[in-house]
Design an enzyme around this catalytic site. Structure first.
Site, PDB file in Angstrom:
ATOM      1  N   THR A 122       0.796  -1.136  -0.063  1.00  0.00           N
ATOM      2  CA  THR A 122      -0.139  -0.006   0.243  1.00  0.00           C
ATOM      3  C   THR A 122       0.759   1.309  -0.001  1.00  0.00           C
ATOM      4  O   THR A 122       1.923   1.060   0.404  1.00  0.00           O
ATOM      5  CB  THR A 122      -0.914  -0.103   1.211  1.00  0.00           C
ATOM      6  OG1 THR A 122      -1.734   1.226   1.158  1.00  0.00           O
ATOM      7  CG2 THR A 122      -0.087  -0.037   2.534  1.00  0.00           C
ATOM      8  N   ARG A 123       0.263   2.292  -0.622  1.00  0.00           N
ATOM      9  CA  ARG A 123       0.926   3.633  -0.295  1.00  0.00           C
ATOM     10  C   ARG A 123       0.450   4.756  -0.006  1.00  0.00           C
ATOM     11  O   ARG A 123       0.187   5.791  -0.052  1.00  0.00           O
ATOM     12  CB  ARG A 123       1.552   4.040  -1.681  1.00  0.00           C
ATOM     13  CG  ARG A 123       0.752   4.307  -2.726  1.00  0.00           C
ATOM     14  CD  ARG A 123       1.356   4.729  -4.089  1.00  0.00           C
ATOM     15  NE  ARG A 123       0.651   5.462  -4.927  1.00  0.00           N
ATOM     16  CZ  ARG A 123      -0.074   4.900  -5.952  1.00  0.00           C
ATOM     17  NH1 ARG A 123       0.090   3.561  -6.250  1.00  0.00           N
ATOM     18  NH2 ARG A 123      -0.583   5.409  -6.938  1.00  0.00           N
ATOM     19  N   HIS A 166      -8.182   2.442   4.936  1.00  0.00           N
ATOM     20  CA  HIS A 166      -9.399   2.613   5.538  1.00  0.00           C
ATOM     21  C   HIS A 166     -10.211   1.211   5.506  1.00  0.00           C
ATOM     22  O   HIS A 166      -9.415   0.202   5.293  1.00  0.00           O
ATOM     23  CB  HIS A 166     -10.232   3.688   4.290  1.00  0.00           C
ATOM     24  CG  HIS A 166      -9.363   5.022   4.401  1.00  0.00           C
ATOM     25  ND1 HIS A 166      -9.377   5.701   5.593  1.00  0.00           N
ATOM     26  CD2 HIS A 166      -8.792   5.580   3.353  1.00  0.00           C
ATOM     27  CE1 HIS A 166      -8.678   6.809   5.184  1.00  0.00           C
ATOM     28  NE2 HIS A 166      -8.286   6.773   3.928  1.00  0.00           N
ATOM     29  N   HIS A 178      -9.670  -1.491   2.318  1.00  0.00           N
ATOM     30  CA  HIS A 178      -8.507  -2.461   2.569  1.00  0.00           C
ATOM     31  C   HIS A 178      -8.293  -3.145   3.738  1.00  0.00           C
ATOM     32  O   HIS A 178      -7.904  -4.330   3.798  1.00  0.00           O
ATOM     33  CB  HIS A 178      -7.364  -1.544   2.107  1.00  0.00           C
ATOM     34  CG  HIS A 178      -7.283  -1.013   0.883  1.00  0.00           C
ATOM     35  ND1 HIS A 178      -6.631   0.208   0.391  1.00  0.00           N
ATOM     36  CD2 HIS A 178      -7.777  -1.628  -0.363  1.00  0.00           C
ATOM     37  CE1 HIS A 178      -6.743   0.328  -0.950  1.00  0.00           C
ATOM     38  NE2 HIS A 178      -7.530  -0.847  -1.268  1.00  0.00           N
ATOM     39  N   ARG A 188      -7.873  -3.654  -7.693  1.00  0.00           N
ATOM     40  CA  ARG A 188      -7.949  -2.893  -8.798  1.00  0.00           C
ATOM     41  C   ARG A 188      -6.905  -1.876  -9.138  1.00  0.00           C
ATOM     42  O   ARG A 188      -6.676  -1.144  -8.129  1.00  0.00           O
ATOM     43  CB  ARG A 188      -9.390  -2.389  -9.126  1.00  0.00           C
ATOM     44  CG  ARG A 188     -10.365  -3.681  -9.318  1.00  0.00           C
ATOM     45  CD  ARG A 188     -11.731  -3.161  -8.920  1.00  0.00           C
ATOM     46  NE  ARG A 188     -12.284  -1.867  -9.723  1.00  0.00           N
ATOM     47  CZ  ARG A 188     -13.612  -1.571 -10.087  1.00  0.00           C
ATOM     48  NH1 ARG A 188     -14.151  -2.409 -10.092  1.00  0.00           N
ATOM     49  NH2 ARG A 188     -13.736  -0.540 -10.542  1.00  0.00           N
TER      50      ARG A 188
END
Ligand SMILES: [Zn+2]
Length: 379
Positions: free
Chosen positions: A190-191, A195, A198, A284
């Site tokens: 993740t970057r 929330h 995720h 996605r």
């Protein structure tokens, strides 16, 4: 017997052996010609040193480079998705050069194998699927020096970690997984702050494996991404309050973003295999930017490899949301209700709310995470 901590139960590194290109500085270091690296090249260098880019032992030669750009494979037949190259103005004179960081400090030695020309347009077209200079990865590529310098590296000075407590080399994550008795481990790239959406998909993945590696990227990102220290506060807060500590490891992924979308998804998966992950979450538009990539391109690209060729197993997810009728998190794969029943907020809307000190709905983000972000935006 060391069976409790053996790493043999874990997935093998890419190519079978975890590379270690750390070592001592040579006695003649000060007499070597110097090549200064960009921040992206420095992060690649450190990942070569730690084995995160196994089986690479240095910056790519022409044959590997050409085959990666054309066919997503190295010359030895292993899958590989993105060039790992060092750009220079001219071929060095000697057979070794000293590599320096941006401050000019010598950090590594490269054994010169070859210097070669490369076609920026072709690299952009194949790797980024665009030659549009508005794409941040393409812009960086087009700004590079005109030749690639290839050779094995020995790194004797590692950079200060961006987040000291979270810096773990692949050998260390593997050791921790083994100590915890994990065999199947899912990696989550993740970057962004995490929330509810995720959080949900990492937990769905965790239901099927032994452990979860939350592996936020801490290398270069776009300037409009949330700053890394704020993100890390969000991750710590969320994990402390909502995840079982013995099933999750938070560590930093030291790569720089390339924003190469589909190819970067494959590259991210291969790197996580080296860190000991057997599974990798691909959402996605993974590693995408703007609208350069189709919604499912980062998932479809995995079909271009033979079954089990990558070894690490991608886990594909749809966008997820809170559905008021289901009374739970869901996706269009699991919820039959319409958009009117879903809690949806655009990234822009969320940012506006946080900047105004407003807490978004609990169905969208945990209040503890929202507080971290509001505090960061107000300071
Ligand atoms: Zn529903």
């Amino acid at each position: 017997m060391t069976s409790a901590t053996t790493t043999e139960r874990l997935i093998a590194p890419h190519g079978g052996t975890l590379v270690d290109r750390t070592g001592e500085a040579p006695a003649d270091l000060d007499s070597l010609e110097v090549v200064a690296l960009t921040s992206r090249e420095l992060s690649d260098l450190d990942m070569i040193a730690s084995g995160a880019l196994s089986p690479l032992e240095g910056f790519m030669g022409r044959e590997d480079y050409e085959r990666v750009v054309d066919e997503m494979h190295l010359m030895n037949g292993l899958p590989w998705a993105l060039p790992v190259c060092l750009a220079v103005d001219s071929a060095p004179v000697g057979d070794r050069v000293a590599l320096t960081d941006e401050a000019g400090t010598r950090v590594a030695v490269l054994e010169v194998e070859e210097t070669y020309e490369y076609d920026m347009e072709r690299e952009a077209t194949n790797c980024f699927r665009t030659t549009d200079e508005a794409h941040p990865g393409v812009a960086r590529l087009f700004a590079q020096k005109p030749l690639y310098l290839a050779g094995r590296v020995t790194v004797f000075r590692r950079p200060e970690p961006t987040i000291p407590g979270l810096a773990m080399d692949p050998a260390e994550t593997r050791r921790i997984f083994a100590e915890r008795g994990w065999k199947r481990v899912v990696g989550f790239q993740t970057r962004n702050p995490i929330h509810r959406a995720h959080e949900y998909l990492t937990k769905v993945a965790l239901e099927t494996v032994d452990g979860l590696l939350v592996h936020p990227l801490v290398g270069d990102t776009k300037s409009d991404d949330v700053p890394v220290d704020v993100r890390v506060d969000c991750y710590r807060t969320l994990l402390d309050d909502y995840y079982p500590a013995d099933r999750v490891l938070l560590s930093a992924f030291p790569a720089a973003m390339r924003y190469a979308g589909p190819r970067e998804a494959v590259w991210h998966a291969i790197c996580r295999k080296n860190f000991g992950c057997s599974h990798f979450i691909v959402g996605r538009d993974h590693a995408g930017v703007g609208d350069y990539y189709g919604t499912y391109d980062a998932q479809l690209i995995f079909d271009e490899f033979a079954p089990h060729e990558l070894d690490i197993e991608p886990m594909f997810f749809e966008h997820t949301f809170w559905c008021n009728v289901c009374g739970s998190m869901a996706s269009t794969k699991s919820c039959p209700h319409g958009p009117e029943d879903r809690v949806f907020l655009s990234g822009t809307k969320v940012r506006e709310m946080l900047e105004a000190g407003e807490v978004p709905p609990v169905e969208f983000t945990r209040p503890e995470v929202a507080k971290v972000l509001i505090d960061a935006y107000s300071s």
